[in-house]
Design a protein around this motif. Structure first.
Motif, PDB file in Angstrom:
ATOM      1  N   SER A 164     -32.156   9.235 -32.635  1.00  0.00           N
ATOM      2  CA  SER A 164     -32.956   8.910 -31.814  1.00  0.00           C
ATOM      3  C   SER A 164     -33.137   8.805 -29.991  1.00  0.00           C
ATOM      4  O   SER A 164     -34.066   9.457 -29.198  1.00  0.00           O
ATOM      5  CB  SER A 164     -33.279   6.919 -31.597  1.00  0.00           C
ATOM      6  OG  SER A 164     -31.895   6.592 -31.121  1.00  0.00           O
ATOM      7  N   LYS A 180     -40.264   5.420 -27.226  1.00  0.00           N
ATOM      8  CA  LYS A 180     -40.379   4.463 -25.418  1.00  0.00           C
ATOM      9  C   LYS A 180     -39.155   3.353 -25.712  1.00  0.00           C
ATOM     10  O   LYS A 180     -39.740   2.551 -26.479  1.00  0.00           O
ATOM     11  CB  LYS A 180     -41.923   3.625 -24.981  1.00  0.00           C
ATOM     12  CG  LYS A 180     -41.648   3.206 -23.389  1.00  0.00           C
ATOM     13  CD  LYS A 180     -42.939   3.134 -23.299  1.00  0.00           C
ATOM     14  CE  LYS A 180     -42.962   2.475 -21.589  1.00  0.00           C
ATOM     15  NZ  LYS A 180     -42.021   3.431 -20.408  1.00  0.00           N
ATOM     16  N   VAL A 181     -38.255   3.832 -25.214  1.00  0.00           N
ATOM     17  CA  VAL A 181     -37.770   2.714 -24.820  1.00  0.00           C
ATOM     18  C   VAL A 181     -37.241   1.664 -23.596  1.00  0.00           C
ATOM     19  O   VAL A 181     -37.001   0.438 -23.430  1.00  0.00           O
ATOM     20  CB  VAL A 181     -35.467   2.492 -24.928  1.00  0.00           C
ATOM     21  CG1 VAL A 181     -35.330   1.236 -25.115  1.00  0.00           C
ATOM     22  CG2 VAL A 181     -35.572   3.775 -26.229  1.00  0.00           C
ATOM     23  N   GLN A 221     -33.514  -3.252 -26.912  1.00  0.00           N
ATOM     24  CA  GLN A 221     -33.311  -2.396 -27.207  1.00  0.00           C
ATOM     25  C   GLN A 221     -32.498  -1.372 -26.312  1.00  0.00           C
ATOM     26  O   GLN A 221     -31.939  -0.362 -26.130  1.00  0.00           O
ATOM     27  CB  GLN A 221     -34.717  -1.476 -27.327  1.00  0.00           C
ATOM     28  CG  GLN A 221     -35.479  -1.729 -28.242  1.00  0.00           C
ATOM     29  CD  GLN A 221     -36.324  -1.012 -28.857  1.00  0.00           C
ATOM     30  OE1 GLN A 221     -36.746   0.450 -28.441  1.00  0.00           O
ATOM     31  NE2 GLN A 221     -37.797  -1.872 -29.622  1.00  0.00           N
ATOM     32  N   MET A 222     -32.441  -1.439 -24.903  1.00  0.00           N
ATOM     33  CA  MET A 222     -32.013  -0.605 -23.562  1.00  0.00           C
ATOM     34  C   MET A 222     -30.424  -1.410 -23.696  1.00  0.00           C
ATOM     35  O   MET A 222     -29.596  -0.739 -23.493  1.00  0.00           O
ATOM     36  CB  MET A 222     -33.068  -0.852 -22.489  1.00  0.00           C
ATOM     37  CG  MET A 222     -34.013  -0.537 -21.944  1.00  0.00           C
ATOM     38  SD  MET A 222     -35.254  -1.266 -20.749  1.00  0.00           S
ATOM     39  CE  MET A 222     -33.937  -0.938 -19.233  1.00  0.00           C
ATOM     40  N   ARG A 269     -38.192  -0.116 -16.372  1.00  0.00           N
ATOM     41  CA  ARG A 269     -36.954   1.309 -17.528  1.00  0.00           C
ATOM     42  C   ARG A 269     -36.120   0.977 -17.065  1.00  0.00           C
ATOM     43  O   ARG A 269     -34.839   1.785 -17.429  1.00  0.00           O
ATOM     44  CB  ARG A 269     -38.002   2.325 -17.179  1.00  0.00           C
ATOM     45  CG  ARG A 269     -39.865   2.417 -17.741  1.00  0.00           C
ATOM     46  CD  ARG A 269     -40.414   3.817 -17.345  1.00  0.00           C
ATOM     47  NE  ARG A 269     -40.073   4.146 -16.158  1.00  0.00           N
ATOM     48  CZ  ARG A 269     -40.430   5.394 -15.880  1.00  0.00           C
ATOM     49  NH1 ARG A 269     -40.554   6.448 -16.272  1.00  0.00           N
ATOM     50  NH2 ARG A 269     -40.423   6.141 -14.007  1.00  0.00           N
ATOM     51  N   PHE A 309     -34.286   4.676 -18.816  1.00  0.00           N
ATOM     52  CA  PHE A 309     -34.655   5.076 -20.093  1.00  0.00           C
ATOM     53  C   PHE A 309     -36.310   5.989 -19.858  1.00  0.00           C
ATOM     54  O   PHE A 309     -36.960   5.202 -19.682  1.00  0.00           O
ATOM     55  CB  PHE A 309     -34.844   4.042 -20.862  1.00  0.00           C
ATOM     56  CG  PHE A 309     -33.382   3.205 -21.167  1.00  0.00           C
ATOM     57  CD1 PHE A 309     -32.728   3.747 -22.350  1.00  0.00           C
ATOM     58  CD2 PHE A 309     -32.766   2.633 -20.294  1.00  0.00           C
ATOM     59  CE1 PHE A 309     -31.088   2.984 -22.893  1.00  0.00           C
ATOM     60  CE2 PHE A 309     -31.577   1.872 -20.365  1.00  0.00           C
ATOM     61  CZ  PHE A 309     -31.046   1.784 -21.943  1.00  0.00           C
ATOM     62  N   ASN A 330     -37.743  -2.282 -23.108  1.00  0.00           N
ATOM     63  CA  ASN A 330     -37.695  -3.477 -23.613  1.00  0.00           C
ATOM     64  C   ASN A 330     -36.161  -3.671 -23.748  1.00  0.00           C
ATOM     65  O   ASN A 330     -35.428  -2.845 -23.888  1.00  0.00           O
ATOM     66  CB  ASN A 330     -38.252  -2.686 -25.260  1.00  0.00           C
ATOM     67  CG  ASN A 330     -37.455  -3.675 -26.499  1.00  0.00           C
ATOM     68  OD1 ASN A 330     -36.388  -4.462 -26.311  1.00  0.00           O
ATOM     69  ND2 ASN A 330     -38.676  -3.858 -27.418  1.00  0.00           N
ATOM     70  N   SER A 378     -35.758   9.525 -24.978  1.00  0.00           N
ATOM     71  CA  SER A 378     -35.519   9.177 -26.129  1.00  0.00           C
ATOM     72  C   SER A 378     -36.724   9.693 -26.944  1.00  0.00           C
ATOM     73  O   SER A 378     -37.457  10.080 -25.964  1.00  0.00           O
ATOM     74  CB  SER A 378     -35.128   7.761 -26.466  1.00  0.00           C
ATOM     75  OG  SER A 378     -36.634   7.281 -25.526  1.00  0.00           O
ATOM     76  N   TYR A 401     -28.416   0.107 -26.617  1.00  0.00           N
ATOM     77  CA  TYR A 401     -28.076   1.109 -25.553  1.00  0.00           C
ATOM     78  C   TYR A 401     -26.950   1.518 -25.046  1.00  0.00           C
ATOM     79  O   TYR A 401     -26.158   1.723 -24.755  1.00  0.00           O
ATOM     80  CB  TYR A 401     -29.249   2.654 -25.424  1.00  0.00           C
ATOM     81  CG  TYR A 401     -30.125   2.655 -26.588  1.00  0.00           C
ATOM     82  CD1 TYR A 401     -29.280   4.299 -27.002  1.00  0.00           C
ATOM     83  CD2 TYR A 401     -31.400   2.788 -26.357  1.00  0.00           C
ATOM     84  CE1 TYR A 401     -30.883   4.600 -28.151  1.00  0.00           C
ATOM     85  CE2 TYR A 401     -32.329   3.327 -27.521  1.00  0.00           C
ATOM     86  CZ  TYR A 401     -31.848   3.584 -28.413  1.00  0.00           C
ATOM     87  OH  TYR A 401     -32.382   4.445 -29.157  1.00  0.00           O
TER      88      TYR A 401
END
Length: 261
Positions: free
Chosen positions: A19, A49-50, A56-57, A80, A97, A53, A46, A60
């Motif tokens: 991803s 779009k991360v 999700q961040m 971000r 991100f 969020n 990615s 990672y």
């Protein structure tokens, strides 16, 4: 340097995740100024779009090392961004991100640690970066009202508020303008101790105050003198100067200075 070792490890982890299109590094890495006190600025690119969020961040970020703590960057206007503190080694890492399309708008050209299909290097090669510079008119339209605000706080005895305000001026006005005068990027007050002329740094130091009325008024007066000097040297004729506001505020400055407390 341990920052480089961390980045290399993060690149290996990221490359195993389909991803992720690529991982890049920015900041002091680009100018070869890494030292033991440097943080690490990473860009994770990615295919979806991360950024924004947090869950999700965080997912990672947890893959890259022993994550102690992390929070998003709304306080600096960048949701971000995930600001991370890792352990073993103890290291501050900022991870931004973005998507490949968002890479087109940037303030510097990052170094790609890995680029899955070569598309990120193509984006960098075919687009340009622009570091944000201060808007002279924006500053001039606000500066004298800001000075009046500081006088109100000093006059009332809110000295801590006045200290914070002078720090704000150094960060938003004087630091950036002095950097530009010295042919640097306008990065607030970052590294002013070593990257601007000694005379300029001494003038900036004169905007520091101790916690009393006389010292704060002196520092504010020095701030006004420094601003006028920088305005004369750097601003163009396209900037409309707020002469009337300046005159009225400086008259009030004298009223506050002459008040018996």
């Amino acid at each position: 340097m341990f920052q480089q070792a961390f980045a290399a490890h993060a690149a290996i982890i990221a490359e195993d995740d389909p991803s992720i299109l690529g991982l890049a590094v920015a900041g002091s890495w680009l100018t070869q100024e890494l030292d033991e006190f440097s943080d690490l600025d990473l860009l994770l690119i990615s295919n979806t779009k991360v950024g924004g969020n947090k869950e999700q961040m965080m997912a990672y970020a947890n893959k890259f090392g022993n994550l102690l703590n992390a929070f998003t960057g709304e306080h600096v206007g960048e949701p971000r961004l995930l600001i991370c503190l890792y352990n073993n080694p103890l290291l501050h890492v900022d991870i931004k991100f973005i998507t490949a399309d968002e890479l087109k708008t940037r303030i510097e050209n990052p170094v790609l640690l890995f680029d899955r299909d070569g598309s990120l290097q193509q984006i960098i090669d075919s687009s340009s970066y622009q570091f944000p510079h201060p808007d002279h008119q924006w500053i001039e339209d606000r500066f004298w009202t800001w000075v009046h605000y500081a006088l109100l706080k000093i006059g009332r005895g809110e000295y801590m508020e006045a200290h914070d305000f002078l720090a704000f001026l150094r960060m938003v006005v004087f630091g950036p303008l002095l950097h530009i005068k010295n042919n640097n990027l306008p990065r607030g007050v970052r590294k002013v101790e070593t990257t601007i002329a000694l005379e300029d740094f001494q003038q900036l130091q004169q905007t520091l105050a101790t916690n009393n009325r006389a010292s704060l008024l002196s520092a504010l007066e020095n701030a006004v003198q420094l601003y006028r000097s920088l305005r004369n040297e750097l601003f163009t004729v396209d900037t409309t100067l707020q002469h009337q506001t300046e005159e009225v505020v400086m008259q009030y400055f004298e009223e506050v200075r002459n008040k018996t407390v």
